[in-house]
Design a protein around this motif. Structure first.
Motif, PDB file in Angstrom:
ATOM      1  N   GLY A   1     -11.933  -1.897   8.776  1.00 13.32           N
ATOM      2  CA  GLY A   1     -10.790  -2.635   8.251  1.00 13.32           C
ATOM      3  C   GLY A   1     -10.698  -2.550   6.745  1.00 13.32           C
ATOM      4  O   GLY A   1     -11.248  -1.650   6.103  1.00 13.32           O
ATOM      5  N   ASP A   2      -9.994  -3.517   6.176  1.00 13.34           N
ATOM      6  CA  ASP A   2      -9.726  -3.594   4.738  1.00 13.34           C
ATOM      7  C   ASP A   2     -10.826  -4.423   4.075  1.00 13.34           C
ATOM      8  O   ASP A   2     -10.899  -5.637   4.267  1.00 13.34           O
ATOM      9  CB  ASP A   2      -8.345  -4.230   4.543  1.00 13.34           C
ATOM     10  N   ALA A   3     -11.684  -3.767   3.297  1.00 16.21           N
ATOM     11  CA  ALA A   3     -12.820  -4.449   2.677  1.00 16.21           C
ATOM     12  C   ALA A   3     -12.371  -5.611   1.796  1.00 16.21           C
ATOM     13  O   ALA A   3     -13.031  -6.657   1.751  1.00 16.21           O
ATOM     14  CB  ALA A   3     -13.656  -3.464   1.862  1.00 16.21           C
ATOM     15  N   ALA A   4     -11.250  -5.446   1.098  1.00 14.80           N
ATOM     16  CA  ALA A   4     -10.779  -6.515   0.205  1.00 14.80           C
ATOM     17  C   ALA A   4     -10.444  -7.772   0.994  1.00 14.80           C
ATOM     18  O   ALA A   4     -10.731  -8.898   0.549  1.00 14.80           O
ATOM     19  CB  ALA A   4      -9.560  -6.043  -0.586  1.00 14.80           C
ATOM     20  N   SER A   5      -9.849  -7.602   2.190  1.00 10.48           N
ATOM     21  CA  SER A   5      -9.505  -8.777   2.993  1.00 10.48           C
ATOM     22  C   SER A   5     -10.756  -9.469   3.506  1.00 10.48           C
ATOM     23  O   SER A   5     -10.825 -10.703   3.566  1.00 10.48           O
ATOM     24  CB  SER A   5      -8.592  -8.386   4.163  1.00 10.48           C
TER      25      SER A   5
ATOM     26  N   VAL B   1      -3.971  -1.858   4.644  1.00  9.82           N
ATOM     27  CA  VAL B   1      -4.198  -3.086   3.883  1.00  9.82           C
ATOM     28  C   VAL B   1      -3.870  -4.291   4.761  1.00  9.82           C
ATOM     29  O   VAL B   1      -2.870  -4.281   5.496  1.00  9.82           O
ATOM     30  CB  VAL B   1      -3.340  -3.105   2.606  1.00  9.82           C
ATOM     31  N   ALA B   2      -4.706  -5.319   4.705  1.00 10.65           N
ATOM     32  CA  ALA B   2      -4.458  -6.555   5.451  1.00 10.65           C
ATOM     33  C   ALA B   2      -4.276  -7.691   4.457  1.00 10.65           C
ATOM     34  O   ALA B   2      -5.192  -8.007   3.701  1.00 10.65           O
ATOM     35  CB  ALA B   2      -5.620  -6.850   6.384  1.00 10.65           C
TER      36      ALA B   2
ATOM     37  N   PRO C   1      -0.719 -14.948  10.479  1.00  9.07           N
ATOM     38  CA  PRO C   1      -0.485 -13.502  10.544  1.00  9.07           C
ATOM     39  C   PRO C   1       0.793 -13.136   9.819  1.00  9.07           C
ATOM     40  O   PRO C   1       1.737 -13.922   9.771  1.00  9.07           O
ATOM     41  CB  PRO C   1      -0.384 -13.226  12.047  1.00  9.07           C
ATOM     42  N   ASP C   2       0.802 -11.930   9.229  1.00 11.25           N
ATOM     43  CA  ASP C   2       1.997 -11.473   8.526  1.00 11.25           C
ATOM     44  C   ASP C   2       2.337 -10.050   8.962  1.00 11.25           C
ATOM     45  O   ASP C   2       1.798  -9.548   9.966  1.00 11.25           O
ATOM     46  CB  ASP C   2       1.820 -11.588   7.006  1.00 11.25           C
ATOM     47  N   ASP C   3       3.214  -9.395   8.217  1.00  8.03           N
ATOM     48  CA  ASP C   3       3.681  -8.072   8.611  1.00  8.03           C
ATOM     49  C   ASP C   3       2.588  -7.010   8.587  1.00  8.03           C
ATOM     50  O   ASP C   3       2.750  -5.937   9.176  1.00  8.03           O
ATOM     51  CB  ASP C   3       4.828  -7.628   7.696  1.00  8.03           C
ATOM     52  N   SER C   4       1.476  -7.281   7.909  1.00  9.89           N
ATOM     53  CA  SER C   4       0.389  -6.302   7.870  1.00  9.89           C
ATOM     54  C   SER C   4      -0.569  -6.440   9.055  1.00  9.89           C
ATOM     55  O   SER C   4      -1.396  -5.550   9.299  1.00  9.89           O
ATOM     56  CB  SER C   4      -0.405  -6.457   6.564  1.00  9.89           C
ATOM     57  N   SER C   5      -0.460  -7.542   9.795  1.00 15.25           N
ATOM     58  CA  SER C   5      -1.468  -7.849  10.809  1.00 15.25           C
ATOM     59  C   SER C   5      -1.535  -6.818  11.924  1.00 15.25           C
ATOM     60  O   SER C   5      -2.623  -6.330  12.267  1.00 15.25           O
ATOM     61  CB  SER C   5      -1.197  -9.235  11.402  1.00 15.25           C
ATOM     62  N   ALA C   6      -0.409  -6.506  12.530  1.00 10.98           N
ATOM     63  CA  ALA C   6      -0.413  -5.611  13.685  1.00 10.98           C
ATOM     64  C   ALA C   6      -0.927  -4.227  13.315  1.00 10.98           C
ATOM     65  O   ALA C   6      -1.758  -3.643  14.022  1.00 10.98           O
ATOM     66  CB  ALA C   6       0.992  -5.520  14.281  1.00 10.98           C
ATOM     67  N   GLY C   7      -0.439  -3.691  12.200  1.00  9.85           N
ATOM     68  CA  GLY C   7      -0.876  -2.354  11.786  1.00  9.85           C
ATOM     69  C   GLY C   7      -2.355  -2.296  11.506  1.00  9.85           C
ATOM     70  O   GLY C   7      -3.037  -1.326  11.869  1.00  9.85           O
ATOM     71  N   ALA C   8      -2.879  -3.338  10.858  1.00  6.00           N
ATOM     72  CA  ALA C   8      -4.308  -3.372  10.552  1.00  6.00           C
ATOM     73  C   ALA C   8      -5.141  -3.442  11.828  1.00  6.00           C
ATOM     74  O   ALA C   8      -6.150  -2.740  11.972  1.00  6.00           O
ATOM     75  CB  ALA C   8      -4.613  -4.555   9.652  1.00  6.00           C
TER      76      ALA C   8
END
Length: 337
Positions: free
Chosen positions: A39-43, A81-82, A89-96
């Motif tokens: 996943g996205d390390a920053a998240s 990016v998450a 959840p937002d618009d990035s959730s499903a793709g991540a």
């Protein structure tokens, strides 16, 4: 060194990040197998800070995760990016979430990982983004497909106290009745028996098959499906050499003495299987997908948006899923972990 386990991010706004961080912090105490998070390390770093957890992250390649695991939680980037906040959840959730699952399956099929463990997803979030599968199980079967052949996925819920397999899964009760057939019961039980041998270290699995109706139909007075659908399937399987009993009244299959007589209960529909195991082992039951070309386990709970980021999430089921995946990869007996 055994290959590391590929752990998906799950829904970024859920408790998947919380239990991942907590599980890694207990790696030495519980002698956990090496895993890496996709996943996205920053998240994940933001979630660690929200929870007040001192967790060092290291972005690595899958093949380097095993050597990193003792000192830092290995993270393999998915390129997605998450940005979702805990519980939202937002618009990035499903793709991540989807990218993490696809990459984990790709890693294990390419031999970079020994098994896949999936953190919980929010199916309603994925549906809004165009996801067309009832759940994880069916999507993993599609990812495991080769050419024109798609494997028949079978869902098992496992715990030290009980293992159950529902013949019909994520459908309404009306649809479950429409789907139920002797052929489906036979196929499901064959896959369960084969995997109990190959990945659970049980040389001769004992299967108990529930009836569909109350009291297994009471000789047809409470419904004929047990006589016309379930019993013929059991007879076919017994003729193939399986150690199998049924149809049995479901209301007397799950007390302690009954559970000692079988290794796995084959049930006719979702709740008939999941209610007893979630009653007996709510914190440490594991969802296992049988019938694939790779090992996949998962915590047996959802995203728990209401407690995400609060520190209240219990990592027990994820820990059990990681340990079970490692045992299955080695085909070690797993009845008592």
């Amino acid at each position: 060194m055994a290959k590391p386990i590929a752990l998906t991010s799950g829904e970024p706004a859920g408790i998947g990040p919380d239990i991942t961080l907590k599980a890694w912090l207990r790696r030495n105490e519980l002698k956990l197998p090496a895993f890496y998070w996709l996943g996205d390390a920053a998240s994940l770093d933001r979630r660690a800070k929200t929870l007040g957890l001192d967790v060092r992250l290291a972005e690595v390649r899958p093949e380097d995760a095993g050597g990193t695991f003792a000192q830092a939680l290995p993270v393999v980037a998915t390129g997605q990016v998450a940005t979702a906040q805990p519980g939202h959840p937002d618009d990035s959730s499903a793709g991540a979430a989807m990218a993490s699952i696809r990459q984990a399956v790709g890693d294990v099929m390419a031999g970079r990982a020994g098994a896949v463990v999936t953190n919980p997803i929010a199916k309603n979030v994925l549906y809004r983004a165009g996801f067309r599968h009832p759940g994880h199980t069916e999507y993993l079967a599609e990812l495991a497909a080769t050419g024109t052949s798609t494997p028949q996925p079978v869902m098992m819920l496992w715990s030290p106290a009980l293992a159950v397999v529902p013949v019909t899964i994520h459908v309404s009760l009306r649809e479950a009745l429409a789907q139920l057939s002797s052929d489906l019961i036979v196929t499901t039980a064959r896959i369960a028996a084969a995997e109990l041998k190959s990945h659970f270290g049980i040389a001769r699995p004992r299967l108990a098959v529930s009836g569909l109706n109350p009291h297994a139909g009471e000789d047809g007075s409470l419904g004929t499906e047990d006589q016309t659908i379930v019993a013929p399937a059991v007879n076919r399987l017994r003729g193939e050499g399986l150690e199998i009993r049924g149809p049995l009244p479901a209301d007397t299959m799950f007390h302690e003495a009954a559970r000692r007589t079988y290794d796995c209960a084959i049930c006719m529909y979702h709740d008939q299987a999941l209610i007893p195991i979630k009653t007996l082992a709510f914190e440490d039951a594991v969802n296992v997908t049988l019938g694939l070309s790779f090992i996949r386990t998962s915590p047996d709970h959802g995203t728990a948006f209401d407690i995400a980021g609060t520190g209240k999430a219990n990592p027990s089921s994820l820990i059990a899923a990681l340990r079970l995946a490692a045992h299955m990869a080695d085909a070690r007996p797993v009845r008592r972990l």
